[in-house]
Motif scaffolding. Sequence first.
Motif, PDB file in Angstrom:
ATOM      1  N   HIS A   5       0.797  -1.162   0.082  1.00 22.56           N
ATOM      2  CA  HIS A   5      -0.029  -0.038   0.046  1.00 22.56           C
ATOM      3  C   HIS A   5       0.908   1.339   0.054  1.00 22.56           C
ATOM      4  CE1 HIS A   5      -3.463   2.561   2.005  1.00 22.56           C
ATOM      5  NE2 HIS A   5      -3.307   2.753   0.696  1.00 22.56           N
ATOM      6  N   ASP A   6       1.900   1.376   0.825  1.00 22.14           N
ATOM      7  CA  ASP A   6       2.925   2.365   0.803  1.00 22.14           C
ATOM      8  C   ASP A   6       3.472   2.386  -0.439  1.00 22.14           C
ATOM      9  OD1 ASP A   6       2.399   2.959   3.620  1.00 22.14           O
ATOM     10  OD2 ASP A   6       4.001   1.781   4.279  1.00 22.14           O
ATOM     11  N   ARG A   7       3.965   1.830  -1.187  1.00 20.78           N
ATOM     12  CA  ARG A   7       4.556   1.395  -2.527  1.00 20.78           C
ATOM     13  C   ARG A   7       3.451   2.204  -3.589  1.00 20.78           C
ATOM     14  NH1 ARG A   7       6.569  -4.489  -2.728  1.00 20.78           N
ATOM     15  NH2 ARG A   7       7.383  -3.693  -4.951  1.00 20.78           N
ATOM     16  N   VAL A  11       3.833   5.716  -5.917  1.00 22.72           N
ATOM     17  CA  VAL A  11       4.046   5.865  -7.474  1.00 22.72           C
ATOM     18  C   VAL A  11       2.817   6.035  -8.286  1.00 22.72           C
ATOM     19  CG1 VAL A  11       6.327   4.450  -7.290  1.00 22.72           C
ATOM     20  CG2 VAL A  11       4.084   3.297  -7.610  1.00 22.72           C
ATOM     21  N   CYS A  12       1.605   5.796  -7.529  1.00 22.36           N
ATOM     22  CA  CYS A  12       0.245   5.898  -8.191  1.00 22.36           C
ATOM     23  C   CYS A  12      -0.273   7.236  -8.136  1.00 22.36           C
ATOM     24  CB  CYS A  12      -0.427   4.809  -7.825  1.00 22.36           C
ATOM     25  SG  CYS A  12       0.155   3.019  -8.221  1.00 22.36           S
ATOM     26  N   PRO A  13      -1.202   7.710  -9.103  1.00 20.34           N
ATOM     27  CA  PRO A  13      -1.847   9.145  -8.605  1.00 20.34           C
ATOM     28  C   PRO A  13      -2.892   9.050  -7.297  1.00 20.34           C
ATOM     29  CG  PRO A  13      -2.207   8.174 -10.950  1.00 20.34           C
ATOM     30  CD  PRO A  13      -1.443   6.934 -10.156  1.00 20.34           C
ATOM     31  N   LEU A  18      -9.065   3.270  -4.246  1.00 19.38           N
ATOM     32  CA  LEU A  18      -8.751   1.843  -3.701  1.00 19.38           C
ATOM     33  C   LEU A  18      -9.937   1.709  -2.614  1.00 19.38           C
ATOM     34  CD1 LEU A  18      -4.926   1.940  -2.605  1.00 19.38           C
ATOM     35  CD2 LEU A  18      -6.074   0.353  -4.407  1.00 19.38           C
ATOM     36  N   TYR A  19     -10.462   0.421  -2.815  1.00 27.21           N
ATOM     37  CA  TYR A  19     -11.465   0.080  -1.449  1.00 27.21           C
ATOM     38  C   TYR A  19     -10.717  -0.282  -0.294  1.00 27.21           C
ATOM     39  CZ  TYR A  19     -15.481  -0.433  -4.485  1.00 27.21           C
ATOM     40  OH  TYR A  19     -16.555  -0.246  -5.404  1.00 27.21           O
ATOM     41  N   TYR A  20     -11.676   0.138   0.746  1.00 24.20           N
ATOM     42  CA  TYR A  20     -11.352  -0.466   2.199  1.00 24.20           C
ATOM     43  C   TYR A  20     -10.217   0.562   2.673  1.00 24.20           C
ATOM     44  CZ  TYR A  20     -13.538  -4.572   0.237  1.00 24.20           C
ATOM     45  OH  TYR A  20     -14.498  -5.290  -0.485  1.00 24.20           O
ATOM     46  N   LYS A  21     -10.496   0.630   4.138  1.00 27.06           N
ATOM     47  CA  LYS A  21      -9.311   1.346   4.851  1.00 27.06           C
ATOM     48  C   LYS A  21      -7.921   0.522   4.789  1.00 27.06           C
ATOM     49  CE  LYS A  21     -13.050   3.099   8.123  1.00 27.06           C
ATOM     50  NZ  LYS A  21     -13.424   2.677   9.538  1.00 27.06           N
ATOM     51  N   LYS A  22      -7.988  -0.700   4.797  1.00 27.02           N
ATOM     52  CA  LYS A  22      -6.751  -1.412   4.657  1.00 27.02           C
ATOM     53  C   LYS A  22      -6.825  -2.188   3.186  1.00 27.02           C
ATOM     54  CE  LYS A  22      -3.761  -5.025   6.441  1.00 27.02           C
ATOM     55  NZ  LYS A  22      -3.864  -6.354   7.587  1.00 27.02           N
TER      56      LYS A  22
END
Length: 427
Positions: A5-7, A11-13, A18-22
């Motif tokens: 998720h950090d990665r 690098v992504c806009p 993204l769905y979900y808190k995690k």
Amino acid sequence: MSSLHDRHLAVCPDWLALYYKKPLEITHGEGRHVWDADGRRYLDFFGGILTTMTAHALPEVTKAVAEQAGRIIHSSTLYLNRPMVELAERIAALSGIPDARVFFTTSGTEANDTALLLATAYRRSNQILAMRNSYHGRSFSAVSITGNNAWSPTSLSPLQTLYVHGGVRTRGPYAHLGDAEFVAACVADLEDLLGHTRTPAALIAEPIQGVGGFTSPPDGLYAEFRRVLDRHGVLWISDEVQTGWGRSGEHFWGWQAHGRNGPPDILTFAKGIGNGMSIGGVVARADVMNCLDANSISTFGGSPVTMAAGLANLSYLLEHDLQGNARRVGGLLIERLRAIGAGSEHVREVRGRGLMIGIELVRPGTDEADPQAAAAVLEAAREGGLLIGKGGGHNTSVLRIAPPLSLTIPEAEEGAEILAEALRSVA
């Protein structure tokens, strides 16, 4: 070491949702189930946004992909392509459009973009009619005709777009009317609109609005629209990216619920036909498809591998009557969800057809959309082992349910029970 998720965030806009808190990393799937990176299994009621149409890891499709990849992966449309021609022949025959021509793209967005190019070139007009609450993709032209501002990030446009009533039955100025009166009012609105503008190139409409929350008009609305459009020389584009291939159960194409005045002039498709492979496309009668007076190709549209997947997937769909399964299992599922919804003060409406079902949530005691409740139910369903989607034109307050069309009755019951518990947890 940084998490995936950090990665992703690095690098992504920021606008790549993204769905979900995690957020969830899906590693593999089989049938109607998928597994995450921690090894947990989920029942999949969203199918990669209605794209995994038949089943995850369907052997017939994976075999066709592997065999074609072992021969040749890519050639482009500059060369004859047997799988592309074979799939085009089958789709042309199924489309209902006479003297049909088929052009393949890599996505529904690109298919709708091509349809707009064809319509504006054919009619020599850059004016488009679209439905309120609609969604047609993320290209510059597609967002400019999208009637849902949550998915339209710019007001700049190569097209002049005018929006028509009718895509949402239970909200808006005509919601209080009966079905016949609702249709008559929407037709009168269209007539009035056409009387105050230059002649548009086309009306583009989803028979069932997907991102908009699986809303739809009464059957026959677009047939009545078609009668008006024909009189004015305006083309009808049916966006079947989400409704096509029998998902509604009652019809193979969504337009067939409105088809008494004939098929659309242009039909766009994508998503389910590839069962996860990148296939989109346009079907149009020959004079419309052939109206372009410049050269054109598609480097990746109609690639041998994706066409092999599409052929295998379509064959499986037809041979196993998945449209009939969507009608039978979807009918049972929607009735079960309506019974559940009747016991929840958050549920305003359970709607849909076949395996294309929306649950609209509101703040208890009001008609006000409740996106926080929708987000909470999405999370609770995941905790219970069920993946669903969300959407809607009113602040993303609709739960979207669209499993693979091979869903079984026990799986439908399991998913409904998880949803019931998720709704109870929010209440």
